[in-house]
Scaffold this active site. Sequence first.
Site, short mmCIF file in Angstrom:
data_model
loop_
_atom_site.label_atom_id
_atom_site.label_comp_id
_atom_site.label_asym_id
_atom_site.label_seq_id
_atom_site.Cartn_x
_atom_site.Cartn_y
_atom_site.Cartn_z
N PRO A 786 0.80 -1.12 -0.02
CA PRO A 786 -0.17 0.08 0.20
C PRO A 786 0.94 1.30 0.06
CG PRO A 786 0.32 -0.88 2.36
CD PRO A 786 0.94 -1.86 1.25
N PHE A 804 4.59 4.60 2.29
CA PHE A 804 4.86 3.39 1.38
C PHE A 804 5.40 2.04 2.40
CE2 PHE A 804 7.70 0.95 -1.46
CZ PHE A 804 6.75 0.34 -2.00
N HIS A 805 4.84 0.91 1.91
CA HIS A 805 5.36 -0.31 2.39
C HIS A 805 5.25 -1.29 1.38
CE1 HIS A 805 5.88 -3.75 4.77
NE2 HIS A 805 5.30 -3.37 6.02
N SER A 806 6.78 -1.62 1.20
CA SER A 806 6.90 -2.54 0.03
C SER A 806 6.52 -4.02 0.50
CB SER A 806 8.42 -2.42 -0.41
OG SER A 806 9.27 -3.10 0.40
#
Length: 948
Positions: A786, A804-806
Amino acid sequence: MPPKLKDGDAVVAFSGKWIAWVHTVVAYAAFLGALITGLYLHYRKIVENEYYGYPDEWFPSVSSTIGDRYPERSVFQVFIAMTSGPRFALVFLWYILTARPDSKLPKFVAGIGIFRTLTCGGWTYVTSTDDHGWHDIFMISYLVATLPWTLGCIALSPKANPRALKYRKIIAGSFFGTLVPMIYFFIQHKVHKVAGAYTTYAFFEWSLILLDVGFDAVTALDFEGFELVVRDIQGTSRGKDHRVADAILEKEKDKPAGQVFGSGFSWSEAIDAAADVYNGYVFWSMLTSLGLTVWYFPLWHMGISGYEVMVMCTVSPFMLCSASFRSLIIKNVRYVHLLSLAGLLAYLVKTPELRLFSVGFGVSMSCLAWSATWYAERSQSKHLEARTLAWTIGLIASSLSKFAFYSNNPIWPIMHAENGGWNKTGFVLAVLAILISTRRTTDNRGGLEGVGGPQGSAVLAGFGLGGLFFGLHSLLSDSSTMILWVWEGYPVRGPIAANGVLTLLAMAGGVVHAIWLQEKAANWISIFWLAVGAYLLTSYSYWTGYLGAVLTAVELMSLAFPLIASGTRHGPVAFGLGFLIYNILVLAHVWVVAYAFVPGGPLLREHTDWVMTATVFFVTIGIYNVAKPKNSGKSRQRSSKFGPSRFKSYYLYALMGLELLAISISYLRFPTNDYAPYHKDEKVLTAGIWTIHFSLDNDMWSAERRIRDLIKEVEIDVIGLLETDLQRIIMGNRDTTQFLAEDLGMYVDFGPGPNKHTWGAALLSKFPILNSTHHLLPSPVGELAPAIHATLDAYGEHVDVVVFHSGQEEDPEDRRLQSEYLAKLMKESPRPLILMSYLVIKPQEGNYNTYVGEKSGMKDIDPNDWDRWCEYILYKGIKRSGYARVSRSTITDTELQVGKFIVGQPEGNDERISEDQVPKGLRFPAMLKGEGVRGHRYHVFDEPRYYS
């Protein structure tokens, strides 16, 4: 000419209606006199608000008219003082009119009338300018008391005067109907800052005033039968003509309102109902805590831990299939309820594993006790309905307590005194409630009342119960869950968390719907609206999606009654199977997001729609299986016999009290939107990134307050929080951002909602969020990544931020695609931009060179920091001033990283400078140096880094 003295006759006599008319005329004179005076003397000033003035706003609100300026404030206060005499007389005469020896309701209504009069004086003479807090307290108290006063007057309205009753219903309906558009336009003004919205709001606000006074003016019709001092010509107050009164009551007794409110009030019965409702509250509190304590273990194991098997403790009702065991449990159900309180005492257990076992045992006993109680009273329709009412209203109480405590239940085992728990109080009240409510449980071994025995299938009944249990728990155990389903960022175009009161009102509407319509609530029309609601909620956003949420709430709550009644007719196996189906659905709705960590996960990947369809399907076949009457004649007979009756009034009073409390909490929790950054004089923007691990600390305690304390101490203006989506059964249906945003005074964007299948990303900002867009980055194999891209108004300049979270380490192709997507997004932004992220890369290697460099246009806040793996702060087009890493203590598994930026200045160079060269307003707090506080300190570098 006054009548002559004779046997104590009055010296002066006049009709009681003049009390009502004087009250009406003087009250209207107070408001309209202040309005006319204000419009004449201070028109442009009283139409102005914090955002707009004339000509955008052209009509004043009530508060600005009566409370801000002289002399209109004095005009209002003088006439309101004159109103007090007629007002007290009106309340007294209404009590005389309605008092009966066998009813305590008139005394209650009279007390409410006096209370409203006193609180009216409070908000009249303590204006918002004088003391905003006390003005709000008096105003809220007045508004809360309006509902019982209105409903009480309608319930007590003399049946001999149907015209007055008709007017009261019309005015009351208009009053409460006006609240909805009024609140809508207030949100348009306060949240969306729409020009002219406050003027429209003002018209609805003035309408409420006119209707409020008009409601009491109707008493003039009733008081025509009074002659003061004091002779009752028609004998209405003493019930002189019993034949007339009895004839009217005989006609009214079969009507729902007459059945519910027509009898006397008993404090002992009211206490019994309150105890039943509290038992329902305890059941839902423990059930909602089970998944939360289970979740702690896969959270730290990063996969299946084995402790997940504890979710199956709810199938304990299967044990009731043994006749001897069932008889033992039913005869001793009080002690089973008391044993279930182990779930409330679990907070005393410090070891997470043992705390989970304690909660599991408590939930097992609670499911067993409630199923046994329902089954035992299957042949007593009124008793069974009372228990079901208590259970459903208990769910509303549980959701309300979470609404009041920012989505945490204060008696959960993850709560204790240090983080806001009320565990001791909750336990003591639970013991008292059990001792009171279990006095009436009996083992009914007779036949099945009204339907001639069981019909249909026990399996289908269990399916229906499973769908019901899951739907209620997953969607309605927290008032903000479905709001976050339809949330899509800024500008606000739908409900916000403070609008959770609308969900609670919809739930109450479902209960009332079931009480009034009885069997009509269990038909294909209800199923149709449930399906429509589920479709809208799943497929649409904003207010359209939330309309689906309202429909879903109403129908699920109303269908609880026929589904539970159907389950009792098929024996305990229906309840055991119901909880088994519920468990399967619980796992399914976790699998849709946890697919990368569970066996068979890809089959359900991102299929919330399947889970919702299964829920509606199970409820549908359960309603199909509901026992039908043998013939229409018996249906009519049963409807009359078991329609709304007096015992239900106490549950409705409890429901009414809960909803009034919900309205008050919503008012208090509505965001003020007047937030300020920590160092506005220096134009500093302090940004942070923190992975908060679902707000459970290392010892299984709720961590919101500890998170709040560190954010406040580091003086963060904008922070990205990761692993924040807690709106699932396994995570307790919580929302950490509510507490943080309201306590810290920050705007909040929750990020992609629970139906977007991510672990969550959230943005909190001291600066107004002008616009935000939610992104789901390419993730063909692993978990969804997300991102939130938002534009802030920072000191009058537009600054972009990205949270951001990868994806996880195991999926390198996902992470490569995500890095390219995000680099393109950042490159295309024409404004200064700050990235607060979780990247899963090593500095200077691989995808790092996509995030940092020409592809993205971004710079690393400290390219020499070699010790990072996950969290990174990047920037462009803004001056970097400082960078620090703060240890997490035992809150989570990831540190807090913080960067300071100066808005309006160019990027600068990479030269590092010492702290003594930095102005005090640009420095990080000194309290975190050295040993720091509560386990938080600057680490890795042992001190912050500063740049020229």
